[in-house]
Scaffold this motif. Structure first.
Motif, PDB file in Angstrom:
ATOM      1  N   GLU A  55       0.880  -1.283   0.056  1.00  0.00           N
ATOM      2  CA  GLU A  55       0.042   0.053  -0.019  1.00  0.00           C
ATOM      3  C   GLU A  55       1.014   1.214  -0.012  1.00  0.00           C
ATOM      4  O   GLU A  55       2.008   1.162   0.472  1.00  0.00           O
ATOM      5  CB  GLU A  55      -0.892  -0.064   1.075  1.00  0.00           C
ATOM      6  CG  GLU A  55      -2.036   0.951   1.055  1.00  0.00           C
ATOM      7  CD  GLU A  55      -1.747   2.333   1.729  1.00  0.00           C
ATOM      8  OE1 GLU A  55      -2.217   3.347   1.566  1.00  0.00           O
ATOM      9  OE2 GLU A  55      -0.799   2.043   2.819  1.00  0.00           O
ATOM     10  N   ASP A  56       0.337   2.250  -0.556  1.00  0.00           N
ATOM     11  CA  ASP A  56       1.307   3.511  -0.952  1.00  0.00           C
ATOM     12  C   ASP A  56       1.857   4.015   0.409  1.00  0.00           C
ATOM     13  O   ASP A  56       3.199   4.585   0.263  1.00  0.00           O
ATOM     14  CB  ASP A  56       0.562   4.589  -1.552  1.00  0.00           C
ATOM     15  CG  ASP A  56       0.307   4.159  -3.275  1.00  0.00           C
ATOM     16  OD1 ASP A  56      -0.606   4.980  -3.703  1.00  0.00           O
ATOM     17  OD2 ASP A  56       1.253   3.149  -3.495  1.00  0.00           O
ATOM     18  N   SER A  57       1.055   4.089   1.447  1.00  0.00           N
ATOM     19  CA  SER A  57       1.677   4.756   2.576  1.00  0.00           C
ATOM     20  C   SER A  57       2.775   4.007   3.495  1.00  0.00           C
ATOM     21  O   SER A  57       3.385   4.554   4.093  1.00  0.00           O
ATOM     22  CB  SER A  57       0.460   5.146   3.722  1.00  0.00           C
ATOM     23  OG  SER A  57      -0.067   3.860   4.038  1.00  0.00           O
ATOM     24  N   VAL A  58       2.899   2.889   2.940  1.00  0.00           N
ATOM     25  CA  VAL A  58       3.946   1.874   3.698  1.00  0.00           C
ATOM     26  C   VAL A  58       5.224   1.551   2.715  1.00  0.00           C
ATOM     27  O   VAL A  58       6.066   0.962   3.289  1.00  0.00           O
ATOM     28  CB  VAL A  58       3.391   0.428   4.272  1.00  0.00           C
ATOM     29  CG1 VAL A  58       2.248   0.975   5.124  1.00  0.00           C
ATOM     30  CG2 VAL A  58       3.041  -0.319   3.195  1.00  0.00           C
ATOM     31  N   LYS A  59       5.210   1.917   1.509  1.00  0.00           N
ATOM     32  CA  LYS A  59       6.192   1.882   0.782  1.00  0.00           C
ATOM     33  C   LYS A  59       7.578   2.340   1.095  1.00  0.00           C
ATOM     34  O   LYS A  59       7.620   3.394   1.594  1.00  0.00           O
ATOM     35  CB  LYS A  59       5.894   2.423  -0.751  1.00  0.00           C
ATOM     36  CG  LYS A  59       4.924   1.234  -1.563  1.00  0.00           C
ATOM     37  CD  LYS A  59       4.577   2.259  -2.928  1.00  0.00           C
ATOM     38  CE  LYS A  59       3.587   1.262  -3.606  1.00  0.00           C
ATOM     39  NZ  LYS A  59       3.269   1.531  -4.963  1.00  0.00           N
ATOM     40  N   GLY A  60       8.558   1.541   1.132  1.00  0.00           N
ATOM     41  CA  GLY A  60      10.019   2.256   1.720  1.00  0.00           C
ATOM     42  C   GLY A  60       9.973   1.983   3.243  1.00  0.00           C
ATOM     43  O   GLY A  60      11.281   2.237   3.516  1.00  0.00           O
ATOM     44  N   ARG A  61       8.856   1.754   3.691  1.00  0.00           N
ATOM     45  CA  ARG A  61       9.132   1.505   5.185  1.00  0.00           C
ATOM     46  C   ARG A  61       8.770   0.000   5.602  1.00  0.00           C
ATOM     47  O   ARG A  61       9.520  -0.497   6.631  1.00  0.00           O
ATOM     48  CB  ARG A  61       8.048   2.552   5.947  1.00  0.00           C
ATOM     49  CG  ARG A  61       8.163   3.966   5.592  1.00  0.00           C
ATOM     50  CD  ARG A  61       7.439   4.867   6.478  1.00  0.00           C
ATOM     51  NE  ARG A  61       5.960   4.603   6.240  1.00  0.00           N
ATOM     52  CZ  ARG A  61       5.113   4.138   7.424  1.00  0.00           C
ATOM     53  NH1 ARG A  61       5.618   4.072   8.653  1.00  0.00           N
ATOM     54  NH2 ARG A  61       3.747   4.169   7.093  1.00  0.00           N
ATOM     55  N   PHE A  62       7.857  -0.574   4.992  1.00  0.00           N
ATOM     56  CA  PHE A  62       7.518  -2.047   5.505  1.00  0.00           C
ATOM     57  C   PHE A  62       8.241  -2.983   4.395  1.00  0.00           C
ATOM     58  O   PHE A  62       8.289  -2.665   3.129  1.00  0.00           O
ATOM     59  CB  PHE A  62       6.201  -2.200   5.587  1.00  0.00           C
ATOM     60  CG  PHE A  62       5.352  -1.354   6.741  1.00  0.00           C
ATOM     61  CD1 PHE A  62       6.230  -0.376   7.394  1.00  0.00           C
ATOM     62  CD2 PHE A  62       3.938  -1.494   6.861  1.00  0.00           C
ATOM     63  CE1 PHE A  62       5.350   0.433   8.561  1.00  0.00           C
ATOM     64  CE2 PHE A  62       3.496  -0.943   8.004  1.00  0.00           C
ATOM     65  CZ  PHE A  62       3.969  -0.074   8.822  1.00  0.00           C
ATOM     66  N   THR A  63       8.319  -4.180   4.971  1.00  0.00           N
ATOM     67  CA  THR A  63       9.020  -5.124   4.113  1.00  0.00           C
ATOM     68  C   THR A  63       8.321  -6.468   4.265  1.00  0.00           C
ATOM     69  O   THR A  63       8.191  -6.929   5.657  1.00  0.00           O
ATOM     70  CB  THR A  63      10.349  -5.441   3.920  1.00  0.00           C
ATOM     71  OG1 THR A  63      11.146  -4.210   3.694  1.00  0.00           O
ATOM     72  CG2 THR A  63      10.805  -6.394   3.177  1.00  0.00           C
ATOM     73  N   ILE A  64       7.527  -6.950   3.527  1.00  0.00           N
ATOM     74  CA  ILE A  64       6.870  -8.414   3.597  1.00  0.00           C
ATOM     75  C   ILE A  64       7.681  -9.516   2.990  1.00  0.00           C
ATOM     76  O   ILE A  64       8.520  -9.484   2.188  1.00  0.00           O
ATOM     77  CB  ILE A  64       5.506  -8.435   3.128  1.00  0.00           C
ATOM     78  CG1 ILE A  64       4.677  -9.958   3.246  1.00  0.00           C
ATOM     79  CG2 ILE A  64       5.761  -8.296   1.491  1.00  0.00           C
ATOM     80  CD1 ILE A  64       3.079  -9.911   2.831  1.00  0.00           C
ATOM     81  N   SER A  65       7.781 -10.571   3.770  1.00  0.00           N
ATOM     82  CA  SER A  65       8.685 -11.765   3.458  1.00  0.00           C
ATOM     83  C   SER A  65       7.978 -12.936   3.829  1.00  0.00           C
ATOM     84  O   SER A  65       7.180 -12.868   4.797  1.00  0.00           O
ATOM     85  CB  SER A  65      10.220 -11.693   3.847  1.00  0.00           C
ATOM     86  OG  SER A  65      10.112 -11.516   5.506  1.00  0.00           O
ATOM     87  N   ARG A  66       8.590 -13.901   3.394  1.00  0.00           N
ATOM     88  CA  ARG A  66       8.065 -15.370   3.939  1.00  0.00           C
ATOM     89  C   ARG A  66       9.390 -16.370   4.067  1.00  0.00           C
ATOM     90  O   ARG A  66      10.159 -16.326   2.998  1.00  0.00           O
ATOM     91  CB  ARG A  66       7.009 -15.844   3.096  1.00  0.00           C
ATOM     92  CG  ARG A  66       7.433 -16.114   1.521  1.00  0.00           C
ATOM     93  CD  ARG A  66       5.968 -16.252   0.877  1.00  0.00           C
ATOM     94  NE  ARG A  66       5.296 -17.675   1.325  1.00  0.00           N
ATOM     95  CZ  ARG A  66       3.959 -17.806   1.028  1.00  0.00           C
ATOM     96  NH1 ARG A  66       3.491 -17.043   0.193  1.00  0.00           N
ATOM     97  NH2 ARG A  66       3.466 -18.851   1.518  1.00  0.00           N
ATOM     98  N   ASP A  67       9.119 -17.500   4.832  1.00  0.00           N
ATOM     99  CA  ASP A  67       9.874 -18.536   4.937  1.00  0.00           C
ATOM    100  C   ASP A  67       9.094 -19.817   4.913  1.00  0.00           C
ATOM    101  O   ASP A  67       8.496 -19.983   5.925  1.00  0.00           O
ATOM    102  CB  ASP A  67      10.682 -18.516   6.261  1.00  0.00           C
ATOM    103  CG  ASP A  67      11.824 -19.496   6.433  1.00  0.00           C
ATOM    104  OD1 ASP A  67      11.646 -20.549   5.566  1.00  0.00           O
ATOM    105  OD2 ASP A  67      12.678 -19.384   7.346  1.00  0.00           O
TER     106      ASP A  67
END
Length: 127
Positions: free
Chosen positions: A61-73
């Motif tokens: 979502e635009d407001s979290v771009k550059g601040r949040f990172t989603i990842s999975r294991d």
């Protein structure tokens, strides 16, 4: 059947960081797209980030771009949300969600597209 359990929420000052985890039960986790949503008081639930089944495609979502990172294991049946530079407006209950289908090639951008949901974890950012 997939059960999702979120953890890692808490109280943090503005500018701080938190890392949310979502542990999934079952043997099909690695085949499912996953998403993080949030819901603030008086507001609708909104998508924060999503990741496809392999982890190769993400959306924010635009407001979290550059601040949040989603990842999975996929070996650990866990999806993560690293949240940096937190702002008071990030305060919400954060929910993990899983696709009801397997190996979908499209990004899932709405809550209606997800079938399994966790109970949520509270994130509070103080100013």
């Amino acid at each position: 059947q997939v059960q999702l359990v979120e953890s890692g929420g808490g109280l943090v000052q503005a500018g701080g960081s938190l890392k949310l985890s979502c542990a999934a039960s079952g043997r099909t986790f690695s085949t499912k797209a996953m998403g993080w949503f949030r819901q603030a008081p008086g507001k609708e639930r909104e998508l924060v980030a999503t990741i496809n089944w392999s982890g190769g495609i993400t959306y924010y979502e635009d407001s979290v771009k550059g601040r949040f990172t989603i990842s999975r294991d996929n070996a650990k049946n866990t999806v993560y949300l690293q949240m940096n530079s937190l702002k008071p407006e990030d305060t919400a209950v954060y929910y993990c969600a899983a696709d009801g289908w397997q190996y979908r090639t499209t990004l899932l951008l709405t809550s209606a597209e997800y079938y399994y949901w966790g109970q949520g974890t509270q994130v509070t950012v103080s100013s």
